[in-house]
Design an enzyme around this catalytic site. Structure first.
Site, mmCIF file in Angstrom:
data_model
loop_
_atom_site.group_PDB
_atom_site.id
_atom_site.type_symbol
_atom_site.label_atom_id
_atom_site.label_comp_id
_atom_site.label_asym_id
_atom_site.label_seq_id
_atom_site.Cartn_x
_atom_site.Cartn_y
_atom_site.Cartn_z
ATOM 1 N N GLU A 86 0.913 -1.228 0.074
ATOM 2 C CA GLU A 86 -0.082 0.005 0.126
ATOM 3 C C GLU A 86 0.937 1.005 -0.039
ATOM 4 N N THR A 132 11.673 3.137 0.742
ATOM 5 C CA THR A 132 11.279 4.576 0.337
ATOM 6 C C THR A 132 12.350 5.404 1.324
ATOM 7 N N ASP A 133 12.400 6.404 0.996
ATOM 8 C CA ASP A 133 13.131 7.326 1.692
ATOM 9 C C ASP A 133 12.513 8.013 2.835
ATOM 10 N N GLU A 134 10.935 7.763 2.577
ATOM 11 C CA GLU A 134 10.171 8.378 3.980
ATOM 12 C C GLU A 134 10.508 7.628 5.424
ATOM 13 N N TYR A 157 1.971 5.018 6.758
ATOM 14 C CA TYR A 157 2.796 4.254 5.591
ATOM 15 C C TYR A 157 4.232 4.161 5.927
ATOM 16 N N LYS A 161 6.672 0.779 6.051
ATOM 17 C CA LYS A 161 7.797 0.432 5.223
ATOM 18 C C LYS A 161 9.049 0.223 6.063
ATOM 19 N N LYS A 196 -1.795 10.608 -6.541
ATOM 20 C CA LYS A 196 -0.542 11.153 -6.331
ATOM 21 C C LYS A 196 -0.243 12.552 -7.006
ATOM 22 N N ILE A 213 -3.325 21.884 -3.120
ATOM 23 C CA ILE A 213 -2.315 22.076 -2.772
ATOM 24 C C ILE A 213 -2.492 21.999 -1.118
ATOM 25 N N TYR A 214 -1.794 21.238 -0.598
ATOM 26 C CA TYR A 214 -1.806 21.168 0.874
ATOM 27 C C TYR A 214 -1.042 22.181 1.266
ATOM 28 N N ARG A 221 10.133 17.763 -2.342
ATOM 29 C CA ARG A 221 10.090 16.492 -2.437
ATOM 30 C C ARG A 221 11.345 16.394 -3.797
ATOM 31 N N ASP A 287 -3.934 21.029 5.119
ATOM 32 C CA ASP A 287 -2.775 20.267 5.174
ATOM 33 C C ASP A 287 -3.026 18.907 5.512
HETATM 34 P P1 NAD Z 1 1.547 1.229 -6.266
HETATM 35 O O1 NAD Z 1 0.614 1.504 -5.319
HETATM 36 O O2 NAD Z 1 1.348 1.977 -7.616
HETATM 37 O O3 NAD Z 1 1.782 -0.233 -6.751
HETATM 38 C C1 NAD Z 1 1.616 -1.066 -5.676
HETATM 39 C C2 NAD Z 1 1.127 -2.411 -6.296
HETATM 40 O O4 NAD Z 1 1.132 -3.614 -5.113
HETATM 41 C C3 NAD Z 1 -0.242 -2.768 -7.028
HETATM 42 O O5 NAD Z 1 -0.148 -3.326 -8.331
HETATM 43 C C4 NAD Z 1 -1.037 -3.356 -5.935
HETATM 44 O O6 NAD Z 1 -2.092 -4.290 -6.718
HETATM 45 C C5 NAD Z 1 0.089 -4.585 -5.390
HETATM 46 N N1 NAD Z 1 -0.367 -4.727 -4.091
HETATM 47 C C6 NAD Z 1 -0.947 -4.205 -3.182
HETATM 48 N N2 NAD Z 1 -1.007 -4.996 -2.125
HETATM 49 C C7 NAD Z 1 -0.825 -6.194 -2.291
HETATM 50 C C8 NAD Z 1 -0.897 -7.438 -1.707
HETATM 51 N N3 NAD Z 1 -1.400 -7.464 -0.612
HETATM 52 N N4 NAD Z 1 -0.482 -8.560 -2.420
HETATM 53 C C9 NAD Z 1 -0.088 -8.435 -3.767
HETATM 54 N N5 NAD Z 1 -0.010 -7.246 -4.314
HETATM 55 C C10 NAD Z 1 -0.353 -6.340 -3.647
HETATM 56 O O7 NAD Z 1 3.046 1.413 -5.604
HETATM 57 P P2 NAD Z 1 4.236 2.035 -6.397
HETATM 58 O O8 NAD Z 1 4.114 3.624 -6.207
HETATM 59 O O9 NAD Z 1 4.571 1.646 -7.472
HETATM 60 O O10 NAD Z 1 5.259 1.546 -5.321
HETATM 61 C C11 NAD Z 1 5.730 0.331 -5.523
HETATM 62 C C12 NAD Z 1 6.717 0.146 -4.238
HETATM 63 O O11 NAD Z 1 7.968 1.138 -4.289
HETATM 64 C C13 NAD Z 1 6.345 0.257 -2.992
HETATM 65 O O12 NAD Z 1 6.931 -0.554 -2.123
HETATM 66 C C14 NAD Z 1 6.546 1.722 -2.415
HETATM 67 O O13 NAD Z 1 6.583 1.546 -0.935
HETATM 68 C C15 NAD Z 1 7.876 1.742 -3.003
HETATM 69 N N6 NAD Z 1 8.248 3.030 -3.369
HETATM 70 C C16 NAD Z 1 7.478 4.188 -3.855
HETATM 71 C C17 NAD Z 1 7.793 5.414 -4.503
HETATM 72 C C18 NAD Z 1 7.007 6.245 -5.184
HETATM 73 O O14 NAD Z 1 7.255 7.345 -5.416
HETATM 74 N N7 NAD Z 1 5.858 5.836 -5.862
HETATM 75 C C19 NAD Z 1 9.311 5.978 -4.062
HETATM 76 C C20 NAD Z 1 10.251 4.783 -3.220
HETATM 77 C C21 NAD Z 1 9.630 3.672 -2.973
HETATM 78 O O1 DAU Z 2 9.339 9.790 -1.126
HETATM 79 C C1 DAU Z 2 8.924 8.616 -1.684
HETATM 80 C C2 DAU Z 2 7.325 8.373 -1.283
HETATM 81 O O2 DAU Z 2 6.811 9.205 -2.471
HETATM 82 C C3 DAU Z 2 6.888 7.044 -1.665
HETATM 83 O O3 DAU Z 2 7.403 6.273 -0.688
HETATM 84 C C4 DAU Z 2 5.283 7.063 -1.636
HETATM 85 O O4 DAU Z 2 4.973 5.825 -1.756
HETATM 86 C C5 DAU Z 2 4.837 8.181 -2.700
HETATM 87 O O5 DAU Z 2 3.417 7.888 -2.597
HETATM 88 C C6 DAU Z 2 5.339 9.209 -2.498
HETATM 89 O O6 DAU Z 2 4.958 9.858 -1.099
HETATM 90 P P1 DAU Z 2 4.517 11.461 -1.074
HETATM 91 O O7 DAU Z 2 3.432 11.671 0.017
HETATM 92 O O8 DAU Z 2 5.833 12.338 -1.026
HETATM 93 O O9 DAU Z 2 3.750 11.609 -2.629
HETATM 94 P P2 DAU Z 2 2.429 12.242 -2.920
HETATM 95 O O10 DAU Z 2 2.167 12.609 -4.408
HETATM 96 O O11 DAU Z 2 1.120 11.886 -2.360
HETATM 97 O O12 DAU Z 2 2.669 13.902 -2.216
HETATM 98 C C7 DAU Z 2 3.927 14.607 -2.786
HETATM 99 C C8 DAU Z 2 3.601 16.059 -1.981
HETATM 100 O O13 DAU Z 2 2.472 16.906 -2.561
HETATM 101 C C9 DAU Z 2 3.493 15.982 -0.694
HETATM 102 O O14 DAU Z 2 4.080 16.823 -0.230
HETATM 103 C C10 DAU Z 2 2.117 16.081 -0.516
HETATM 104 C C11 DAU Z 2 1.703 17.206 -1.443
HETATM 105 N N1 DAU Z 2 0.251 16.821 -2.209
HETATM 106 C C12 DAU Z 2 -0.277 15.742 -2.513
HETATM 107 C C13 DAU Z 2 -1.357 15.449 -3.136
HETATM 108 C C14 DAU Z 2 -1.887 14.234 -3.334
HETATM 109 C C15 DAU Z 2 -0.677 18.110 -2.268
HETATM 110 O O15 DAU Z 2 -0.292 19.201 -1.906
HETATM 111 N N2 DAU Z 2 -1.944 17.679 -2.752
HETATM 112 C C16 DAU Z 2 -2.262 16.523 -3.293
HETATM 113 O O16 DAU Z 2 -3.630 16.589 -3.727
#
Ligand code: NAD
Ligand code: DAU
Length: 353
Positions: A86, A132-134, A157, A161, A196, A213-214, A221, A287
């Site tokens: 997730e 993730t870096d989070e 989240y 992680k 996102k 925008i929050y 980021r 926010d």
């Molecule tokens: P995403 O939400 O787009 O995709 C997640 C995938 O995992 C989906 O296909 C979903 O169906 C599957 N999934 C969820 N729960 C599951 C379960 N219980 N069993 C099997 N499959 C399941 O996520 P993403 O953005 O592609 O991120 C992928 C990975 O990379 C995650 O582990 C996330 O923490 C990490 N990550 C994401 C980012 C980012 O910016 N998106 C950055 C750094 C790390």
């Molecule tokens: O840093 C890596 C992470 O980046 C991943 O591990 C996560 O899976 C990925 O979702 C992402 O997390 P963020 O919370 O940084 O991403 P998001 O796109 O949700 O938000 C980016 C920034 O924008 C954050 O400061 C919150 C802000 N935001 C987000 C949404 C969805 C807004 O201002 N308005 C919005 O509607």
């Protein structure tokens, strides 16, 4: 050399780029994609490779012990690239237990199957955890996250992680399971789910809807093009050292407001709208609870030890991304169906100032 690789979460955003890369670049590797197809998983992300001989899709949950054991046994899995999770911070605020279940229990299930079925025969085996870096928490206006930075997760989240990273390390120290972890910054690019910031804003600009925008938009980021992330994962899988962590980042920091202004400007041009018209859609909303101020990765270790650097400049990546969404309006329409609209209403309706 051949490998039998289990990729989890391969139907999601980053996972689909990783699957595509490995299926296309390594015809000798067999790729098994295990994905539960939650709201974030979409097999259309993999249409171009689904018929390839070295690719198999398995629909299922990473928490299902019997299924995971069976996949390991029947396919002689020697490598895991674990991405299933997730992944959206806002959803973790409204439903934290779903994150503990998949991200913590799911990761523990995969690790334990690897431990049981590899049974101390670790030659040629690898469990790669994509994180993730989070997990490092929130930075002030200066400084960077290093591999040595202490974990300090602040959202359900990032805590889930962090928990999964700790489990991976615990299996390395306790059972000597061969592992590697990478912690990446924010990704963007094609197939990004429009919950996102970047794809949500692209979708809203296309529809002339408000851009939420929050807070004041001052959070920062560090953005990396998703194909560069897949490239880094490939590098780490083949050259990384067992038991190590590698930070992956773009050295590309943007405040949310500056990023959205740039997006608005590029899309004014692409959509043939009057200069400045998209910016008028910007709407400041309540926010995010516990909103981390700034993330910034120091990726020197990856550069110096494994020779990896990102290939794309941000504006080029952003242009490619916008073009992809404009050319794939059907994809966007399908993923923003009934379920998405319900989520959107709940997340933003009560939120707008
Ligand atoms: P995403 O939400 O787009 O995709 C997640 C995938 O995992 C989906 O296909 C979903 O169906 C599957 N999934 C969820 N729960 C599951 C379960 N219980 N069993 C099997 N499959 C399941 O996520 P993403 O953005 O592609 O991120 C992928 C990975 O990379 C995650 O582990 C996330 O923490 C990490 N990550 C994401 C980012 C980012 O910016 N998106 C950055 C750094 C790390
Ligand atoms: O840093 C890596 C992470 O980046 C991943 O591990 C996560 O899976 C990925 O979702 C992402 O997390 P963020 O919370 O940084 O991403 P998001 O796109 O949700 O938000 C980016 C920034 O924008 C954050 O400061 C919150 C802000 N935001 C987000 C949404 C969805 C807004 O201002 N308005 C919005 O509607």
């Amino acid at each position: 050399m051949t490998k039998n690789i289990l990729i989890t979460g391969g139907a999601g955003f980053i996972g689909s780029h990783v699957v595509r890369r490995f299926v296309n670049n390594y015809p000798n590797y067999k790729i098994y994609n295990l994905d539960a197809l939650t709201y974030a998983g979409n097999l259309e992300n993999l249409k171009d490779i689904e018929m390839k001989e070295n690719y198999t899709f398995i629909k299922g949950n990473i928490c299902d012990i019997d299924l995971v054991d069976k996949i390991f046994q029947e396919n002689n899995i020697d490598t895991v690239i674990h991405l299933a999770a997730e992944s959206h911070v806002d959803r973790s605020i409204s439903d934290p237990l779903a994150f503990v279940q998949t991200n913590v229990i799911g990761t523990a299930t995969l690790l334990n199957s690897a431990r049981k079925l590899w049974n101390n025969q670790y030659e040629g085996k690898l469990f790669y955890h994509v994180s993730t870096d989070e997990v490092y928490g929130s930075l002030g206006e200066t400084g960077f996250f290093y591999e040595t930075t202490a974990y300090d997760p602040r959202s359900p989240y990032s805590a889930s992680k962090a928990g999964s990273d700790h489990l991976v390390m615990a299996f390395y120290h306790t059972y000597h399971l061969p592992i590697v972890i990478s912690n990446c910054s924010n990704n963007y690019g094609p197939h990004h789910f429009p919950e996102k910031l970047i794809p949500l804003s692209i979708n809203n600009i296309i529809q002339n809807k408000p851009l939420p925008i929050y807070g004041k938009g001052e959070n920062v980021r560090d953005w990396l093009y998703v194909i560069d992330h897949a490239d880094a994962i490939d590098t780490i899988l083949h050259k990384g050292k067992m038991g190590e962590t590698y930070n992956i980042g773009g050295h590309n920091e943007w405040t949310n407001i500056e990023l959205i202004r740039l997006l608005c400007k590029i899309m004014d041009e692409k959509l043939g709208r009057e200069k400045g018209s998209n910016e008028k859609l910007i709407t400041f909303v309540t926010d995010r609870a516990g909103h981390d101020l700034r993330y910034a990765i120091d990726a020197t270790k990856l550069k110096e030890e494994l020779g990896w650097t990102p290939s794309l400049q941000f504006e080029e990546g952003l242009n490619k991304t916008i073009d992809w969404y404009l050319e794939n309006s059907e994809w966007l329409k399908k993923v923003t169906n009934g379920e998405y609209l319900k989520y959107y209403e709940k997340q933003y309706h009560q939120n707008e100032n």
